[in-house]
Scaffold this motif. Structure first.
Motif, PDB file in Angstrom:
ATOM      1  N   THR A 131      -4.897   2.470  -6.132  1.00 18.73           N
ATOM      2  CA  THR A 131      -5.761   1.961  -5.072  1.00 18.73           C
ATOM      3  C   THR A 131      -5.874   0.441  -5.224  1.00 18.73           C
ATOM      4  N   TRP A 132      -6.480  -0.197  -4.239  1.00 22.70           N
ATOM      5  CA  TRP A 132      -6.682  -1.648  -4.317  1.00 22.70           C
ATOM      6  C   TRP A 132      -7.524  -2.011  -5.531  1.00 22.70           C
TER       7      TRP A 132
ATOM      8  N   LYS B  70       0.828  -1.208   0.000  1.00 24.08           N
ATOM      9  CA  LYS B  70       0.000   0.000   0.000  1.00 24.08           C
ATOM     10  C   LYS B  70       0.864   1.262   0.000  1.00 24.08           C
TER      11      LYS B  70
ATOM     12  N   ASP C  82       0.533   3.990  -2.893  1.00 22.36           N
ATOM     13  CA  ASP C  82       0.284   5.408  -2.603  1.00 22.36           C
ATOM     14  C   ASP C  82       1.272   6.305  -3.346  1.00 22.36           C
TER      15      ASP C  82
END
Length: 135
Positions: A70-71, A61, A65
């Motif tokens: 994003t996921w 993550k 970032d």
């Protein structure tokens, strides 16, 4: 931006991952395999697969970032683990971090060892994002 997840008829219905991810975007981002090292280089969760998966996903993550991913932008994930006797624990730990039970296409591979003897898992991913990161 994002992805569409598809499980076509004729392939086994899955709960742990999706067979196909179609990325909608312009830039493909390949994230190196992340392991359970903290910023100081100490292994997090030594001997604990769940804790190490969570640490890997948190490190992933941080990398995401950095490029604005994003996921939902992840279109492929590979998990290398020294023990795959409990893949459900690995999947649940990943979902705990992503906040989702819908995972992208994924491959899990059992390996003899990773780069450090205390590491139990390494997770790499590919994302598709709309805007290339600033250089």
């Amino acid at each position: 931006m994002g992805r569409t997840l598809i499980n076509p008829p004729g392939l086994k219905e899955l709960s742990a991952y999706t067979h196909i991810a179609v990325g909608v975007g312009q830039t493909v981002v390949h994230f190196a395999g992340q392991v359970a090292f903290n910023a100081e280089g100490t292994v997090v969760g030594e001997g604990n697969m769940r804790e190490q998966v969570i640490a890997c996903m948190k490190n992933l993550k941080i990398a995401m970032d950095a490029v604005g991913a994003t996921w939902d932008d992840i279109v492929r994930r590979t998990v290398y683990a020294t023990d795959l006797s409990d893949p459900v624990t690995i999947g649940r730990a990943m979902a705990e971090v992503t906040g989702s039970t819908q995972s992208p296409p994924q491959t899990m591979v059992q390996v003899v060892a990773l780069a450090h003897p205390a590491l139990l898992v390494e997770i790499e991913a590919t994302a598709v994002i709309d805007t290339p990161p600033a250089r």
